[in-house]
Structure formats: C-alpha cells, structure tokens
Design a protein around this motif. Structure first.
Motif, PDB file in Angstrom:
ATOM      1  N   LEU A  19     -20.465  52.219  22.431  1.00 54.31           N
ATOM      2  CA  LEU A  19     -20.432  51.306  23.628  1.00 54.31           C
ATOM      3  C   LEU A  19     -20.373  49.771  23.011  1.00 54.31           C
ATOM      4  O   LEU A  19     -19.801  48.791  23.650  1.00 54.31           O
ATOM      5  CB  LEU A  19     -21.813  51.318  24.552  1.00 54.31           C
ATOM      6  N   ASN A  20     -20.474  49.576  21.684  1.00 56.12           N
ATOM      7  CA  ASN A  20     -20.488  48.381  21.157  1.00 56.12           C
ATOM      8  C   ASN A  20     -18.933  47.993  21.317  1.00 56.12           C
ATOM      9  O   ASN A  20     -18.511  46.827  20.988  1.00 56.12           O
ATOM     10  CB  ASN A  20     -20.944  48.275  19.644  1.00 56.12           C
ATOM     11  N   LEU A  21     -18.081  49.081  21.358  1.00 59.10           N
ATOM     12  CA  LEU A  21     -16.592  48.714  21.552  1.00 59.10           C
ATOM     13  C   LEU A  21     -16.247  47.647  22.359  1.00 59.10           C
ATOM     14  O   LEU A  21     -15.401  46.771  21.922  1.00 59.10           O
ATOM     15  CB  LEU A  21     -15.748  49.868  21.982  1.00 59.10           C
ATOM     16  N   SER A  71     -28.655  42.349  21.470  1.00 58.51           N
ATOM     17  CA  SER A  71     -27.648  43.289  20.806  1.00 58.51           C
ATOM     18  C   SER A  71     -27.438  42.721  19.481  1.00 58.51           C
ATOM     19  O   SER A  71     -26.966  41.633  19.208  1.00 58.51           O
ATOM     20  CB  SER A  71     -26.383  43.364  21.536  1.00 58.51           C
ATOM     21  N   PRO A  72     -27.302  43.574  18.448  1.00 55.21           N
ATOM     22  CA  PRO A  72     -27.155  42.861  16.906  1.00 55.21           C
ATOM     23  C   PRO A  72     -25.893  42.602  16.766  1.00 55.21           C
ATOM     24  O   PRO A  72     -25.601  41.654  16.182  1.00 55.21           O
ATOM     25  CB  PRO A  72     -27.376  44.068  15.915  1.00 55.21           C
ATOM     26  N   LEU A  73     -24.818  43.129  17.485  1.00 50.91           N
ATOM     27  CA  LEU A  73     -23.482  42.548  17.411  1.00 50.91           C
ATOM     28  C   LEU A  73     -23.395  41.101  18.025  1.00 50.91           C
ATOM     29  O   LEU A  73     -22.693  40.416  17.426  1.00 50.91           O
ATOM     30  CB  LEU A  73     -22.555  43.489  18.003  1.00 50.91           C
ATOM     31  N   SER A 127     -25.158  48.615  32.090  1.00 47.78           N
ATOM     32  CA  SER A 127     -24.225  47.579  31.125  1.00 47.78           C
ATOM     33  C   SER A 127     -23.747  48.345  29.806  1.00 47.78           C
ATOM     34  O   SER A 127     -24.867  48.800  29.128  1.00 47.78           O
ATOM     35  CB  SER A 127     -24.925  46.211  30.989  1.00 47.78           C
ATOM     36  N   THR A 128     -22.756  48.329  29.256  1.00 43.24           N
ATOM     37  CA  THR A 128     -22.378  48.679  27.950  1.00 43.24           C
ATOM     38  C   THR A 128     -23.094  48.132  27.063  1.00 43.24           C
ATOM     39  O   THR A 128     -23.537  48.670  25.695  1.00 43.24           O
ATOM     40  CB  THR A 128     -20.805  48.754  27.717  1.00 43.24           C
ATOM     41  N   ILE A 129     -23.249  46.729  26.995  1.00 46.86           N
ATOM     42  CA  ILE A 129     -23.958  45.965  26.016  1.00 46.86           C
ATOM     43  C   ILE A 129     -25.658  46.411  26.083  1.00 46.86           C
ATOM     44  O   ILE A 129     -26.135  46.648  25.062  1.00 46.86           O
ATOM     45  CB  ILE A 129     -24.194  44.588  26.766  1.00 46.86           C
ATOM     46  N   ASN A 130     -26.132  46.613  27.244  1.00 47.98           N
ATOM     47  CA  ASN A 130     -27.696  47.091  27.181  1.00 47.98           C
ATOM     48  C   ASN A 130     -27.866  48.443  26.479  1.00 47.98           C
ATOM     49  O   ASN A 130     -29.099  48.732  26.079  1.00 47.98           O
ATOM     50  CB  ASN A 130     -28.216  47.071  28.688  1.00 47.98           C
TER      51      ASN A 130
END
Length: 350
Positions: free
Chosen positions: A115-117, A187-189, A104-107
């Motif tokens: 990847l936070n995009l 995820s900080p975001l 996953s882009t999140i992980n």
C-alpha cells in the motif's frame, strides 16, 4: 422390474428422521438470520463533515436499504475503536475488533507494504493516473494482497491529493521546507520523504494535529484540500497552501473475513455492490471543486485569506528530483513488479 411401494412403517421412520435433522442439525431461515449481528461497527478516520465520512455513510445507508435492514452499520469516526491510533486499524479489522472500514492506504501501509505504492513521491501526476492504477490491473493485484493479508476488500474510494500547508511562508521550491516542523502520519515512507526535503516531520494523529497547529507546536501539515476546508485549518494558522500533488491517498472499503463469511452469498453481493456504488460517489465528492474549470475549491480557500500556490511542471519536477532517492529506496520494499505495473498503467492512461 416392478418397484415396490414403501411401507407405512418405512414412511413414518423417514419422516421422524427428517424431523430430527431439522430439529438438531439443519438451520431454518430464522436461525440463519439470527447469526447476523444487530449492528456492525464501521471504522473511519474522519466523520461525515468530510468526503471520507460521507463515503462511509453512503455505504451504510445503501446496505441497510438494499438488505431491508438485515445488515445495520454504525459509523465510528476518529478511529475511536482503536483509541484514535490510525495505524492500528488494519490489525483490528483482521482480529474482529472492527467489522468493516473505509480505510486509508497510508494508515494500513505499516501492515501491508504494497500500500506504500500510493505514497511514493510524485508517482501520480493527475487523477487519470490514480484511476488507471486503482481501477486497473495494479488495483486488482493490491486487492489480492489484501485478501491474503486477512481482510475482504470490496471497492476503492479517495481521500485525495495531499497538499502541503504551513503558517510561515509560501512553498515554491524544496529549500522552502528546510526546518519546517510538519505533522505527518505514522508512516516511515513519509518520514523519509520530508526528511529528504529538509523538513522536520513529526508523527501525530489527526486528533492531535489541529491543537498542535493552533499552539504553533508544528508549523504545518499535508492533507487534501477537502480536509483543509472542512477542518477550517486557516483558523489554526495555516495561511499558506501549496498544490504540489506529491501523492494521492485512495481509500479502500473492506470487511472482516469472519463477518463476510457469516452473510449469505446474496447479501455479500449486495454489500459489495453497495461499496462500489458508494466508492464511486465518494470519489466524485472528494474531487469536487478541483476537476472543474478554475478549481472553485481553490477560489473558496483564497476568499478565506489563504494564499494558494499552484506549482507548474518545472517546479514540481524540482521536488520530484529531490525525493528521487526515496522513491528508489522504497520501490523494492513495496514490490518492484507492482511498482512497474503501476508505472506502466500510468504511462498508458488516457
């Protein structure tokens, strides 16, 4: 000038030298084959009951079939190769603890900021926007970044749009999230997004999330509807779902670089094409029931007693406005040029 024929002694010497090279230096086909592992370990967060795990299985099956068994892959769901810690998966791939993954882009975003995009709130209004980014220039740029970060990226898949659910009430406006204790990934975001909306985000692995919902330790969570359905989250009190499409979670098929280098060029191309084919099929599975008229998957959830709220454009804009500061804060951290590239691709989508 007349060429002289080599003497018998010269021929014997050359033959002996060639034999020596073959014996000690040049690998035979069997020796090359021996470098391959008997089994390659593929890491996944979710198993084959979910589209994510099905994508991994499709990849493994295609590779085994197309390499005539030279490359055999075993699936390890639940990120069991890193004791269930999803955010450690990317580092473990680089280090060789994991041979390959559908991740996953999140992980992976804690290790690869770009990847936070995909977690920027309300960047992707529809599936066409996701495809414009992953299959276009922004996706190619992200693959270059991943390559520099130490893995071999091959193809895109999709976990899907993450929709919000809870056990308390329907969510139609940002004020409805105030005080809700929501499970989110590490995820900080994500923490910034849900804090901006007035919720109480709690980082938790997926393995711990369902027991927490069942015990009312958390009120809700956010995940694609395919995950909600397969995990039967209505059975752990998740009676309200809101379709708000605040972010999409693409998956990426990758291989450890040392493993990649150990394969012949022919087998590398087989593995790459198998990943592309599996990714395309997995995306179709992940979107099933959501892209057809009437959204049949929504109807299935409603039949199970789940109240599904589908936000209109005006309602969605209220959430986007409430998280605009988060978007602005994270854009330079992700990379202003990359975000601009994605925004342009989305604006030009068909």
């Amino acid at each position: 000038m007349k060429l002289q024929k080599p003497s018998l002694r010269t021929l014997l010497t050359a033959t002996a030298a060639a034999a020596t090279l073959l014996a000690v230096g040049l690998p035979t086909a069997a020796q090359t084959q021996a470098k391959y592992k008997d089994e390659y370990r593929m890491s996944l967060v979710l198993g084959i009951a979910f589209p994510w795990g099905q994508g991994g299985q499709l990849w493994a099956d295609k590779v085994r079939e197309r390499t005539n068994g030279r490359i055999n892959i075993k699936l390890y769901p639940g990120t069991s190769l890193v004791q269930g810690d999803q955010t450690r998966e990317f580092s473990a791939i680089r280090q060789g603890v994991i041979d390959m993954a559908v991740g996953s882009t999140i992980n992976w975003s804690p290790q690869v900021k770009a990847l936070n995009l995909f977690s920027l709130p309300f960047l992707f209004p529809d599936f066409a926007a996701v495809d414009a980014v992953t299959q276009g220039a922004p996706g190619q740029e992200i693959f270059k970044i991943l390559d520099k970060a130490g893995v071999q990226p091959l193809a895109w898949g999709e976990n899907g749009y993450r929709e919000i659910s809870n056990s308390k009430h329907a969510i139609t406006q940002p004020a409805d999230l105030k005080g809700l204790k929501l499970r989110v990934v590490g995820s900080p975001l994500f923490l910034d997004t849900f804090t901006a909306l007035g919720a109480n985000p709690t980082q938790m692995s997926w393995a711990d999330a369902q027991p927490a919902m069942a015990s009312k330790a958390v009120d809700g969570q956010e995940n694609p509807l395919s995950v909600f359905q397969a995990a039967k989250l209505q059975s752990v009190g998740q009676k309200h779902v809101t379709l708000w499409g605040y972010m999409n979670d693409p998956l990426i098929f990758v291989v450890n670089k040392d493993v990649w280098a150990s394969w012949t060029p022919e087998d590398r191309e087989i593995v790459r094409q198998a990943a592309i084919d599996a990714g395309r099929e997995e995306i179709a599975i992940a979107r099933k029931g959501l892209v057809e008229a009437g959204k049949p998957l929504v109807k299935e959830l409603e039949a199970l007693g789940v109240t599904v709220t589908d936000l209109n454009a005006e309602q969605r804009k209220a959430f986007a406005d409430a998280t605009k500061a988060v978007y602005t804060k994270w854009k330079p951290q992700i990379g202003t040029n990359l975000v601009d590239m994605a925004e342009k691709a989305i604006a030009a989508r068909k």
